[in-house]
Design a protein around this motif. Structure first.
Motif, PDB file in Angstrom:
ATOM      1  N   PRO A   1       5.805  82.364  69.439  1.00 24.32           N
ATOM      2  CA  PRO A   1       5.238  81.416  70.696  1.00 24.32           C
ATOM      3  C   PRO A   1       5.847  80.039  70.947  1.00 24.32           C
ATOM      4  CG  PRO A   1       3.611  81.628  69.019  1.00 24.32           C
ATOM      5  CD  PRO A   1       4.692  82.133  68.477  1.00 24.32           C
TER       6      PRO A   1
ATOM      7  N   ARG B   1       1.758  77.164  74.236  1.00 24.20           N
ATOM      8  CA  ARG B   1       1.281  78.624  74.402  1.00 24.20           C
ATOM      9  C   ARG B   1       0.212  78.838  75.923  1.00 24.20           C
ATOM     10  NH1 ARG B   1      -0.621  81.625  69.174  1.00 24.20           N
ATOM     11  NH2 ARG B   1       0.643  80.765  67.567  1.00 24.20           N
TER      12      ARG B   1
ATOM     13  N   PRO C   1       9.690  79.485  73.803  1.00 22.82           N
ATOM     14  CA  PRO C   1       9.556  80.579  72.824  1.00 22.82           C
ATOM     15  C   PRO C   1      10.607  80.881  72.068  1.00 22.82           C
ATOM     16  CG  PRO C   1       8.861  81.215  75.311  1.00 22.82           C
ATOM     17  CD  PRO C   1       9.511  79.935  75.115  1.00 22.82           C
TER      18      PRO C   1
END
Length: 282
Positions: free
Chosen positions: A64, A68, A117
């Motif tokens: 991630p 997030r 990401p």
């Protein structure tokens, strides 16, 4: 263990005969090693594709981003390296070095996320015509998945500081150094700012680097297409290869002599550190 020792440990596991047809045991061993390493940082996705009735596997780890959930729309950075080898070589530079750095970047970015990401992919069947990356790029394209950048790690550990040790497809020799002691970043024109920025940031780890933007999917200089970034270029993705330039420098390319003993581990360590700095800066 320090970074050099961790890279050396990975190299000793990966550098072995691992052609998918002629050295199936070695190929499976390396695939399992990557899967086990990735699984420390998250669940490992397997992308299976078929080549003449044979099931082949790309291994994928998704990490991630820092924020997030807040910025769900940020496209991932894909970092790839191929783990298959050609028959008759342990493939230490080609491409145990790329895979070792891929695993190390997984460790670093799992511990401390970056802005985007990340998708780390170990590609199969590169030596048979970039088949793993072509299949995966086509899948992403079909899914309309955008990428911030695709980075192919392709042979990162061989240097030769002798003048004249570095060759080029003409006319590039007029513009670039003739000593094989740098890492090269080769990208399509749309990522020119990334090439310049990453080259500068890699330099912070004490590695000299050279960058080359290529037009028209690299078709005018076919040597720039010899890794897993090329299928991404072909589908219009922003993509680059990071490389020690393979056979343009390394005399052990695709030979039995492509062994760990021929590598410059200090250089490989600094390339790994430089890539971490550069990817964090994107």
């Amino acid at each position: 263990m320090n970074l050099t020792e961790r890279l050396q440990t990975s190299l000793s596991e990966i550098a072995r005969e691992r052609d998918p047809y002629m050295a199936t045991a070695g190929h499976f061993f390396v695939q399992e090693y990557i899967r086990q390493q990735f699984s420390q940082w998250g669940s490992v996705e397997i992308h299976t594709f078929e080549v003449r009735g044979k099931a082949c596997n790309n291994l994928i780890l998704n990490l991630p981003s820092q924020g997030r959930g807040q910025k769900k729309d940020l496209p991932p950075i894909l970092i790839g390296a191929h783990y298959d080898g050609v028959p008759g070589t342990p493939g230490a530079d080609d491409n145990a070095t790329g895979v070792a750095v891929l695993l190390e970047l997984a460790r670093k970015f799992a511990a401390q996320a970056v802005r985007y990401p990340l998708r780390l992919v170990a590609f199969d069947m590169e030596e048979y015509g970039l088949l793993g990356s072509a299949d995966y790029a086509a899948l992403l394209h079909e899914q309309k998945q955008q990428l911030r950048l695709m980075i192919s790690l392709e042979m990162l550990g061989y240097t030769d500081s002798t003048p004249g040790s570095q060759s080029y497809p003409p006319p590039l020799e007029r513009f670039y150094p003739d000593t094989g002691d740098f890492i090269a970043l080769i990208g399509n024109l749309r990522i020119l700012p990334d090439l310049i920025g990453m080259s500068r940031n890699i330099g912070k780890a004490g590695v000299s680097s050279q960058w080359l933007p290529v037009p028209n999917r690299g078709l005018i200089v076919p040597q720039t297409r010899l890794s897993d970034h090329a299928p991404f270029w072909d589908l219009g993705y922003p993509a680059m290869m990071v490389t020690d330039t393979a056979f343009l420098r390394n005399p052990h390319y695709h030979k039995a002599s492509d062994a760990i003993a021929t590598l410059d581990l200090d250089f490989l360590t600094r390339v790994c550190e430089g890539l971490e700095i550069a990817i964090r800066s994107l």
